[in-house]
Design a protein around this motif. Structure first.
Motif, PDB file in Angstrom:
ATOM      1  N   LEU A   1       0.828  -1.198   0.000  1.00 16.51           N
ATOM      2  CA  LEU A   1       0.000   0.000   0.000  1.00 16.51           C
ATOM      3  C   LEU A   1       0.867   1.254   0.000  1.00 16.51           C
ATOM      4  CD1 LEU A   1      -2.655  -0.971   2.693  1.00 16.51           C
ATOM      5  CD2 LEU A   1      -2.930  -0.981   0.228  1.00 16.51           C
TER       6      LEU A   1
ATOM      7  N   THR B   1      -3.801   6.581  -1.840  1.00 17.35           N
ATOM      8  CA  THR B   1      -4.455   5.478  -2.535  1.00 17.35           C
ATOM      9  C   THR B   1      -5.945   5.774  -2.735  1.00 17.35           C
ATOM     10  OG1 THR B   1      -4.855   4.324  -0.453  1.00 17.35           O
ATOM     11  CG2 THR B   1      -2.884   3.707  -1.662  1.00 17.35           C
TER      12      THR B   1
ATOM     13  N   ASN C   1      -5.401   1.703  -6.267  1.00 17.26           N
ATOM     14  CA  ASN C   1      -4.199   2.206  -6.901  1.00 17.26           C
ATOM     15  C   ASN C   1      -3.804   3.562  -6.335  1.00 17.26           C
ATOM     16  OD1 ASN C   1      -5.536   4.369  -8.447  1.00 17.26           O
ATOM     17  ND2 ASN C   1      -6.499   2.673  -9.555  1.00 17.26           N
ATOM     18  N   SER C   2      -2.679   4.076  -6.821  1.00 16.55           N
ATOM     19  CA  SER C   2      -2.221   5.402  -6.402  1.00 16.55           C
ATOM     20  C   SER C   2      -2.351   6.435  -7.520  1.00 16.55           C
ATOM     21  CB  SER C   2      -0.770   5.332  -5.920  1.00 16.55           C
ATOM     22  OG  SER C   2       0.059   4.854  -6.953  1.00 16.55           O
TER      23      SER C   2
ATOM     24  N   ASP D   1      -1.075  -2.152  -9.480  1.00 13.87           N
ATOM     25  CA  ASP D   1      -2.376  -1.950  -8.837  1.00 13.87           C
ATOM     26  C   ASP D   1      -2.778  -3.224  -8.101  1.00 13.87           C
ATOM     27  OD1 ASP D   1      -2.355   0.511 -10.058  1.00 13.87           O
ATOM     28  OD2 ASP D   1      -4.027   0.096 -11.412  1.00 13.87           O
TER      29      ASP D   1
END
Length: 133
Positions: A39, A44, A97-98, A109
Motif C-alpha cells: 500500500l 491510494t 491504486n495510487s 495496482d
C-alpha cells in the motif's frame, strides 16, 4: 373526473412511487496480509465496482485513502446507468491504486473479486484484495 377515478389514480401513483427500486449494496473490503506492505501510504484510491454478467460496470463507489477493514455502502448515487432491476446478477470487483483512475488496472495496482454473484439489496458482501496486477 369523478371522485372514484381521481382516488384510484392517486392510489396508483402512490403505489408506483413506493415500489420504486432503490439500488443498494453494502459490505466490507479487507486486504490479504501478503499485500499490506504494497500500500502506498496516504495516496491510494479504492474503487468498488458492480458489473453485470457481461463485465460492464453498472455502479462505482470510490473511497480515498482507505483504512482496513473498510465498510462500504453503495446506493443510487453510485450508479452509472439510470436504474438496475432487483434481480440483476452482479459481480463485485475492487481495484486499488495510487493513480486514481478506474478501469483497466496498471502494473502494481491491487485487485480483489467477490467469489459469488450478488444482487441489488445484498448486504454483508466481503471482498478480499488478494492480487497484485
Amino acid at each position: 373526473m369523478n371522485r372514484f377515478w381521481a382516488g384510484a389514480l392517486l392510489g396508483l401513483l402512490a403505489l408506483s412511487a413506493c415500489s420504486k427500486h432503490e439500488f443498494q449494496l453494502s459490505g466490507t473490503v479487507t486486504i490479504a496480509s501478503s499485500l499490506q506492505h504494497k500500500l502506498a501510504p496516504g495516496n491510494t484510491v479504492m474503487f468498488i465496482i458492480a458489473k453485470n454478467r457481461g463485465d460492464v460496470p453498472l455502479a462505482v463507489h470510490r473511497i480515498v485513502n482507505p483504512r482496513f477493514p473498510v465498510s462500504f455502502s453503495m446506493n443510487d448515487d453510485d450508479l452509472i446507468v439510470p436504474e438496475i432491476p432487483g434481480d440483476t446478477p452482479l459481480r463485485i470487483q475492487v481495484q486499488m491504486n495510487s493513480h486514481g483512475a478506474v478501469g483497466t488496472p496498471l502494473r502494481g495496482d491491487l485487485e480483489g473479486l467477490h467469489p459469488n454473484v450478488v444482487y441489488p439489496g445484498d448486504k454483508r458482501i466481503h471482498v478480499v484484495i488478494d492480487r497484485k496486477v
